[in-house]
Design a protein around this motif. Structure first.
Motif, PDB file in Angstrom:
ATOM      1  N   LEU A  11       1.153  -1.180   0.047  1.00 35.60           N
ATOM      2  CA  LEU A  11       0.014  -0.233   0.063  1.00 35.60           C
ATOM      3  C   LEU A  11       0.646   1.034   0.026  1.00 35.60           C
ATOM      4  O   LEU A  11       0.898   2.378  -0.901  1.00 35.60           O
ATOM      5  CB  LEU A  11      -1.017   0.208   1.568  1.00 35.60           C
ATOM      6  N   LEU A  12       1.726   1.050   0.600  1.00 37.00           N
ATOM      7  CA  LEU A  12       2.656   2.502   1.410  1.00 37.00           C
ATOM      8  C   LEU A  12       3.534   2.909  -0.158  1.00 37.00           C
ATOM      9  O   LEU A  12       3.535   4.259  -0.634  1.00 37.00           O
ATOM     10  CB  LEU A  12       3.767   2.295   1.593  1.00 37.00           C
ATOM     11  N   GLN A  13       3.946   1.747  -0.465  1.00 35.12           N
ATOM     12  CA  GLN A  13       5.130   1.957  -2.144  1.00 35.12           C
ATOM     13  C   GLN A  13       3.394   2.441  -3.354  1.00 35.12           C
ATOM     14  O   GLN A  13       4.305   3.723  -4.016  1.00 35.12           O
ATOM     15  CB  GLN A  13       5.874   0.811  -2.921  1.00 35.12           C
ATOM     16  N   SER A  14       2.615   1.612  -3.257  1.00 33.67           N
ATOM     17  CA  SER A  14       1.682   1.643  -4.974  1.00 33.67           C
ATOM     18  C   SER A  14       1.138   3.232  -4.637  1.00 33.67           C
ATOM     19  O   SER A  14       0.662   4.056  -5.622  1.00 33.67           O
ATOM     20  CB  SER A  14       0.381   0.415  -4.428  1.00 33.67           C
ATOM     21  N   HIS A  15       0.239   4.088  -2.675  1.00 30.52           N
ATOM     22  CA  HIS A  15       0.030   4.918  -3.400  1.00 30.52           C
ATOM     23  C   HIS A  15       1.494   6.415  -2.715  1.00 30.52           C
ATOM     24  O   HIS A  15       0.867   7.470  -3.363  1.00 30.52           O
ATOM     25  CB  HIS A  15      -0.435   4.636  -2.255  1.00 30.52           C
ATOM     26  N   THR A  16       2.660   5.702  -3.212  1.00 28.69           N
ATOM     27  CA  THR A  16       3.410   7.326  -3.014  1.00 28.69           C
ATOM     28  C   THR A  16       4.004   7.240  -4.456  1.00 28.69           C
ATOM     29  O   THR A  16       4.291   6.578  -5.325  1.00 28.69           O
ATOM     30  CB  THR A  16       4.383   6.822  -2.500  1.00 28.69           C
ATOM     31  N   PRO A  17       3.930   8.411  -5.203  1.00 29.39           N
ATOM     32  CA  PRO A  17       4.826   9.279  -5.629  1.00 29.39           C
ATOM     33  C   PRO A  17       5.947   9.023  -6.341  1.00 29.39           C
ATOM     34  O   PRO A  17       6.510   9.059  -5.208  1.00 29.39           O
ATOM     35  CB  PRO A  17       4.907  10.622  -6.512  1.00 29.39           C
ATOM     36  N   ASP A  18       7.017   7.905  -7.346  1.00 22.87           N
ATOM     37  CA  ASP A  18       7.868   7.935  -7.046  1.00 22.87           C
ATOM     38  C   ASP A  18       9.143   9.087  -6.858  1.00 22.87           C
ATOM     39  O   ASP A  18       9.631   9.091  -6.278  1.00 22.87           O
ATOM     40  CB  ASP A  18       8.576   7.588  -9.013  1.00 22.87           C
ATOM     41  N   ALA A  19       8.699  10.379  -7.105  1.00 23.57           N
ATOM     42  CA  ALA A  19       9.385  11.974  -6.896  1.00 23.57           C
ATOM     43  C   ALA A  19       9.182  11.900  -4.845  1.00 23.57           C
ATOM     44  O   ALA A  19       9.959  12.648  -4.774  1.00 23.57           O
ATOM     45  CB  ALA A  19       8.566  12.845  -6.996  1.00 23.57           C
ATOM     46  N   LEU A  20       8.389  11.018  -4.744  1.00 24.42           N
ATOM     47  CA  LEU A  20       7.826  11.593  -3.155  1.00 24.42           C
ATOM     48  C   LEU A  20       8.352  10.397  -2.865  1.00 24.42           C
ATOM     49  O   LEU A  20       8.772  10.003  -1.766  1.00 24.42           O
ATOM     50  CB  LEU A  20       7.074  11.874  -2.413  1.00 24.42           C
ATOM     51  N   ARG A  21       9.229   9.147  -3.296  1.00 25.74           N
ATOM     52  CA  ARG A  21       9.284   7.731  -2.842  1.00 25.74           C
ATOM     53  C   ARG A  21      10.413   7.872  -1.168  1.00 25.74           C
ATOM     54  O   ARG A  21      10.702   7.189  -0.345  1.00 25.74           O
ATOM     55  CB  ARG A  21       9.597   6.879  -3.694  1.00 25.74           C
ATOM     56  N   GLY A  22      11.842   8.403  -1.477  1.00 28.89           N
ATOM     57  CA  GLY A  22      12.084   8.250  -0.784  1.00 28.89           C
ATOM     58  C   GLY A  22      12.162   9.349   0.518  1.00 28.89           C
ATOM     59  O   GLY A  22      12.265   8.320   1.646  1.00 28.89           O
ATOM     60  N   ARG A  23      11.486  11.009   0.455  1.00 27.76           N
ATOM     61  CA  ARG A  23      11.244  10.458   1.952  1.00 27.76           C
ATOM     62  C   ARG A  23      10.051  10.343   2.513  1.00 27.76           C
ATOM     63  O   ARG A  23      10.281  10.354   3.615  1.00 27.76           O
ATOM     64  CB  ARG A  23      11.175  12.518   1.446  1.00 27.76           C
ATOM     65  N   VAL A  24       9.142   9.784   1.642  1.00 33.97           N
ATOM     66  CA  VAL A  24       7.852   9.242   2.296  1.00 33.97           C
ATOM     67  C   VAL A  24       8.653   7.577   3.032  1.00 33.97           C
ATOM     68  O   VAL A  24       8.196   7.657   3.962  1.00 33.97           O
ATOM     69  CB  VAL A  24       7.199   8.488   1.646  1.00 33.97           C
TER      70      VAL A  24
END
Length: 451
Positions: free
Chosen positions: A338-351
């Motif tokens: 869920l976390l990875q699929s709902h987070t845009p790639d541009a923000l995945r590092g920070r999230v």
């Protein structure tokens, strides 16, 4: 349910060269760090005879991990994530090499070197963890995210079960220096493995943003999102109330009437339950209402902790701790997808850095909370209260955040500026994975995604 649907899905290992590299590198790394996790506190205690100083080394490492995680999250969204992974693994080579050399000092090894290495490896080592979490969704098809999470959980649990015991054997046979040397060599192997990954540039880079502003952007997205924010709260509640490990020694002594051998068995139980959960995780690929099942998995963790607190005999306590491990790995797999699929790639590092940071804080806060309650209520009552609070917290979050209840794994890459509406989003279609000819980070997430 057919047996084939229960067995762990190894499709990510078959279809993705990058995922195979990550899987092998991670299990090698986990074993190396497991060896060191035994050697480091053992050496500090041998040098000082102080459990307090052992705890301060652990605290120094945790603080540096927290700082490195936040910095690494920003860097992972600005440039080549592979480079960060290599830097993180190479830092372990340097750090454990220094500890091996320090162990050869003619008199006593230098304590300040141990503190320095704990700070150094904690800070730079966290770069690799965050960058890998941010990059991995691009390695496998989106409908295989639960399978990827299950495979990563599996090698983590194998390391948790086997690495500490092997680390103790290494200390007994090769000494502290030998243990650290082998850890450094294994870290070198993982560095060489991840070097073989392609460049992993994030989408939508924000190179000009100041660090604090970039961190704030990630935090703002997480807080406002209908799924990501509640996921962070749910994970924090679980760590705060459903992690009774700090009280196992006291519970064994005061309730079960056992000694060190029984304590060791009880510490092994959650890892065995989690290992069983990983091996039978095939069902997670067929879940449609991921959020609802995730909430049920955390309720299972709370019920297991509550049952542990009420256990009058060893076998019952062992069974409930194994059930806790099973629930935790189910939660980990579903939350990851869920976390990875709902987070845009541009923000995945920070999230992902925020997730790691809240896990670090939640783990420490949970240990302190239960540790403070035990002298007032007794270990059994404190553990039981933690289980009950877990169940109540899940109920409150489920009522407060309907988006979490309805959340499903997205079939398409979410936009950075538009939070997903989980009630209306389609689930992954299960299309076959296409062979990749482009750079993995540039691919549309409708065809593949990461760990």
């Amino acid at each position: 349910m057919r047996l084939a649907r229960l067995m762990i899905d190894v499709t990510p290992l078959r279809v993705s060269r990058e995922f195979r590299i990550v899987f092998v590198a991670r299990i090698v790394s986990i074993f190396g760090l497991g060896f060191a996790s035994v050697a480091l506190p053992t050496q500090v205690y041998e040098l000082t005879g102080s459990s307090f100083l052992v705890a301060t080394v652990h605290t120094a490492n945790a603080v540096s991990v927290l700082c490195g995680t936040l910095v690494g999250g920003v860097l992972a969204d600005r440039g080549d994530r592979r480079r960060l992974i290599v830097v993180g693994r190479a830092s372990a080579v340097v750090g454990y090499g220094a500890l091996a050399a320090n162990s050869l000092v003619p008199d006593d090894p230098l304590l300040w070197v141990i503190y320095a290495v704990a700070l150094f490896t904690g800070f730079f080592g966290s770069f690799s963890a965050v960058a890998l979490q941010a990059a991995a969704p691009g390695f496998v098809p989106r409908d295989r995210l639960p399978a990827a999470g299950a495979l990563l959980a599996l090698n983590g649990e194998l390391g948790a079960v086997l690495a500490p015991a092997l680390g103790g054997v290494l200390i007994a046979t090769a000494g502290m220096g030998g243990n650290y040397t082998i850890t450094a060599v294994l870290s070198l192997v993982t560095t060489a493995l991840v070097w073989r990954l392609p460049r992993l540039e994030p989408d939508g880079q924000h190179r000009g943003r100041p660090v604090l502003e970039a961190v704030a952007d990630g935090a703002r997205f997480a807080v406002r999102h209908r799924v990501v924010g509640p996921l962070l709260l749910l994970g924090f509640a679980q760590l705060l109330f459903a992690a009774p490990y700090v009280l196992i020694n006291e519970f064994t002594d005061t309730v079960l009437g056992g000694g060190p051998a029984m304590v060791g068995m009880l510490y092994t139980a959650p890892a065995l339950g989690a290992l069983l959960g990983s091996l039978t995780s095939g069902w997670t690929a067929h879940v449609r209402r991921n959020g609802t099942v995730l909430l049920a998995a955390v309720v299972l963790c709370g019920a297991a902790v509550l049952g542990l607190g009420l256990s009058p005999v060893f076998w019952a306590a062992f069974a409930f701790l194994a059930l806790l491990g099973f629930g935790q790995v189910a939660e980990e797999i579903l939350r990851y997808a869920l976390l990875q699929s709902h987070t845009p790639d541009a923000l995945r590092g920070r999230v992902n850095s925020l997730w790691t940071a809240q896990a670090t804080i939640g783990d420490s806060a949970g240990a302190l909370t239960l540790g403070a309650l035990a002298p007032l209520l007794g270990a059994a009552v404190a553990i039981t209260a933690g289980g009950a609070m877990t169940v109540l917290s899940v109920g409150a979050l489920a009522l407060a955040f309907p988006g979490l209840r309805a959340a499903r794994v997205l079939a398409e890459e979410p936009r950075e500026d538009v939070p997903a509406e989980p009630d209306d989003t389609p689930v992954a279609t299960g299309r076959p994975h296409r062979e990749r000819t482009e750079h993995p980070a540039s691919l549309s997430a409708t065809t593949e995604y990461e760990e």
